[in-house]
Enzyme design. Structure first.
Site, PDB file in Angstrom:
ATOM      1  N   ASN A   9       0.826  -0.803  -0.216  1.00 56.12           N
ATOM      2  CA  ASN A   9      -0.068   0.382   0.258  1.00 56.12           C
ATOM      3  C   ASN A   9       0.976   1.231  -0.322  1.00 56.12           C
ATOM      4  O   ASN A   9       1.357   1.478   0.973  1.00 56.12           O
ATOM      5  CB  ASN A   9      -0.800   0.121   1.303  1.00 56.12           C
ATOM      6  CG  ASN A   9      -1.550   1.150   1.523  1.00 56.12           C
ATOM      7  OD1 ASN A   9      -1.526   1.946   0.216  1.00 56.12           O
ATOM      8  ND2 ASN A   9      -2.172   1.217   2.802  1.00 56.12           N
ATOM      9  N   LYS A  11       0.791   3.948  -0.775  1.00 61.34           N
ATOM     10  CA  LYS A  11      -0.826   5.567   0.728  1.00 61.34           C
ATOM     11  C   LYS A  11      -0.250   6.693  -0.662  1.00 61.34           C
ATOM     12  O   LYS A  11      -0.242   6.465  -2.318  1.00 61.34           O
ATOM     13  CB  LYS A  11       0.014   5.351   1.772  1.00 61.34           C
ATOM     14  CG  LYS A  11      -0.267   4.825   2.349  1.00 61.34           C
ATOM     15  CD  LYS A  11       0.154   4.470   3.935  1.00 61.34           C
ATOM     16  CE  LYS A  11      -0.435   3.372   4.547  1.00 61.34           C
ATOM     17  NZ  LYS A  11      -0.284   3.128   6.098  1.00 61.34           N
ATOM     18  N   HIS A  95      -9.932   1.392   4.606  1.00 59.70           N
ATOM     19  CA  HIS A  95      -8.399   1.729   5.096  1.00 59.70           C
ATOM     20  C   HIS A  95      -8.730   2.441   6.687  1.00 59.70           C
ATOM     21  O   HIS A  95      -9.218   3.511   6.897  1.00 59.70           O
ATOM     22  CB  HIS A  95      -6.989   2.075   4.523  1.00 59.70           C
ATOM     23  CG  HIS A  95      -5.954   1.991   4.993  1.00 59.70           C
ATOM     24  ND1 HIS A  95      -5.240   2.805   6.011  1.00 59.70           N
ATOM     25  CD2 HIS A  95      -4.543   1.651   4.739  1.00 59.70           C
ATOM     26  CE1 HIS A  95      -4.042   2.697   6.336  1.00 59.70           C
ATOM     27  NE2 HIS A  95      -3.927   1.626   5.788  1.00 59.70           N
ATOM     28  N   GLU A  97      -6.691   4.929   7.983  1.00 56.73           N
ATOM     29  CA  GLU A  97      -6.901   6.158   7.277  1.00 56.73           C
ATOM     30  C   GLU A  97      -8.188   7.163   7.124  1.00 56.73           C
ATOM     31  O   GLU A  97      -8.023   7.795   6.906  1.00 56.73           O
ATOM     32  CB  GLU A  97      -5.200   6.308   6.930  1.00 56.73           C
ATOM     33  CG  GLU A  97      -4.400   5.982   7.737  1.00 56.73           C
ATOM     34  CD  GLU A  97      -3.014   5.602   6.316  1.00 56.73           C
ATOM     35  OE1 GLU A  97      -3.273   5.389   5.745  1.00 56.73           O
ATOM     36  OE2 GLU A  97      -1.954   5.706   7.098  1.00 56.73           O
ATOM     37  N   GLU A 167      -5.739  -4.900  10.652  1.00 54.92           N
ATOM     38  CA  GLU A 167      -4.566  -3.806  10.796  1.00 54.92           C
ATOM     39  C   GLU A 167      -4.953  -3.111  12.175  1.00 54.92           C
ATOM     40  O   GLU A 167      -5.203  -1.923  12.238  1.00 54.92           O
ATOM     41  CB  GLU A 167      -4.667  -2.768   9.364  1.00 54.92           C
ATOM     42  CG  GLU A 167      -3.966  -3.521   8.175  1.00 54.92           C
ATOM     43  CD  GLU A 167      -3.613  -1.547   7.279  1.00 54.92           C
ATOM     44  OE1 GLU A 167      -2.306  -2.821   6.685  1.00 54.92           O
ATOM     45  OE2 GLU A 167      -4.319  -1.126   7.251  1.00 54.92           O
ATOM     46  N   GLY A 173       2.741   2.578  10.423  1.00 52.04           N
ATOM     47  CA  GLY A 173       3.494   3.644  10.184  1.00 52.04           C
ATOM     48  C   GLY A 173       4.688   4.022  11.816  1.00 52.04           C
ATOM     49  O   GLY A 173       4.714   5.052  11.522  1.00 52.04           O
ATOM     50  N   SER A 212       3.592  -1.815  10.092  1.00 54.78           N
ATOM     51  CA  SER A 212       4.860  -2.523  10.648  1.00 54.78           C
ATOM     52  C   SER A 212       5.393  -3.131  10.182  1.00 54.78           C
ATOM     53  O   SER A 212       7.128  -3.659  10.665  1.00 54.78           O
ATOM     54  CB  SER A 212       5.015  -1.412  11.964  1.00 54.78           C
ATOM     55  OG  SER A 212       4.850  -0.043  11.990  1.00 54.78           O
ATOM     56  N   GLY A 234       4.738   1.317   4.374  1.00 59.88           N
ATOM     57  CA  GLY A 234       6.329   1.949   4.728  1.00 59.88           C
ATOM     58  C   GLY A 234       7.242   1.135   4.315  1.00 59.88           C
ATOM     59  O   GLY A 234       8.106   1.892   2.742  1.00 59.88           O
TER      60      GLY A 234
END
Ligand code: PGA
Length: 252
Positions: A9, A11, A95, A97, A167, A173, A212, A234
């Site tokens: 992902n 982002k 997600h 976010e 998640e 993150g 992570s 990430g």
């Protein structure tokens, strides 16, 4: 037997040249073998070009979000059929976010899930608790609620062509990964919840871990019986980091 899915992902990161380089790097180092798939979910503007780049390879393509509507006067939105049209197979829905920053409710997420499937996309449904929710012992009730909204709207059968990603929001993150045991506990709970509706659908469902995940912790997570892959933020932005996780899946 469930196959691992290793999904990147990206982002809101990258550029046209940077994304082409990242995909070229992933393609060059894709592990051989079977029992796993590798997927990248770049930002919308780069999807078409990357669809051309991955054509004929084993690398799969997905998007990070989609409209719950089919077409029409929805300025700024992207329809599921448009994603399918340019070669996407998967799309991330719900997600954390998007739930936290764009106010997506579990009902809207369920509508996106259904719209994606209606267009022939495989939704990757994200669920997970915040730190406060974990600390107050609400982890299971939070994921039950998030999954329940989709089960109610789409029916349990819909999960035979979907993926779930657990998640924990506190791990996204932050560098704080859930331990393999912490993740396994929730994955097992999710599978048991779905099993209560349909044993076969639950047994075939891929449940990814996200938060992570990286080369160093991937093997431990993937060794857990109910963890069927990863949704990686990430560590999906550098080909070598992402490939380290894909390699862990290929070896597990
Ligand atoms: P992270 O993100 O790997 O950077 O923690 C995961 C995600 O948000 O999907």
């Amino acid at each position: 037997m469930r196959e691992f899915l290793i999904a990147g992902n990206w982002k809101m990161n990258g550029s046209s040249t940077g994304s082409a380089e990242l995909v070229a790097g992933v393609l060059a180092g894709m592990p051989a073998g079977s029992g796993f798939s590798v997927l990248v979910c770049p930002p919308f503007p780069y999807l078409s070009a990357i669809a051309g780049q991955v054509k004929g390879s084993a690398l799969k393509l997905g998007a990070q979000n989609v409209s719950e509507h089919e077409s029409g006067a929805y300025t700024g939105e992207v329809a599921p059929a448009m994603l399918r049209d340019i070669g996407c197979e998967y799309v991330i829905v719900g997600h954390s976010e998007r739930r936290a920053m764009y106010g997506e409710s579990s009902f809207q997420v369920a509508a996106k899930f259904q719209a994606a499937q209606a267009a022939g996309l495989v939704p990757i449904l994200c669920v997970g608790e915040t730190l406060d929710e974990r600390e107050s012992g609400a982890t299971e009730s939070v994921v039950d609620y998030q999954l329940g909204a989709v089960i109610d709207a789409a029916g349990i059968g819909a999960f035979s062509s979907a993926v779930v990603a657990y998640e924990p929001v506190w791990a996204i993150g932050t560098g704080k990964t859930a331990t393999p045991e912490q993740a396994q506990d929730v994955h097992k709970h999710i599978r048991a919840l779905l099993s209560g509706h349909d044993v076969d659908v639950a047994a075939g469902l891929r449940i990814l871990y996200g938060g992570s995940m990286k080369g160093e912790n991937a093997a431990g997570l993937l060794a857990m019986p109910d963890i069927d892959g990863g949704l990686i933020g990430g560590a999906s932005l550098q080909a070598m980091d992402f490939l380290a996780i894909a390699n862990a899946a290929a070896r597990t």
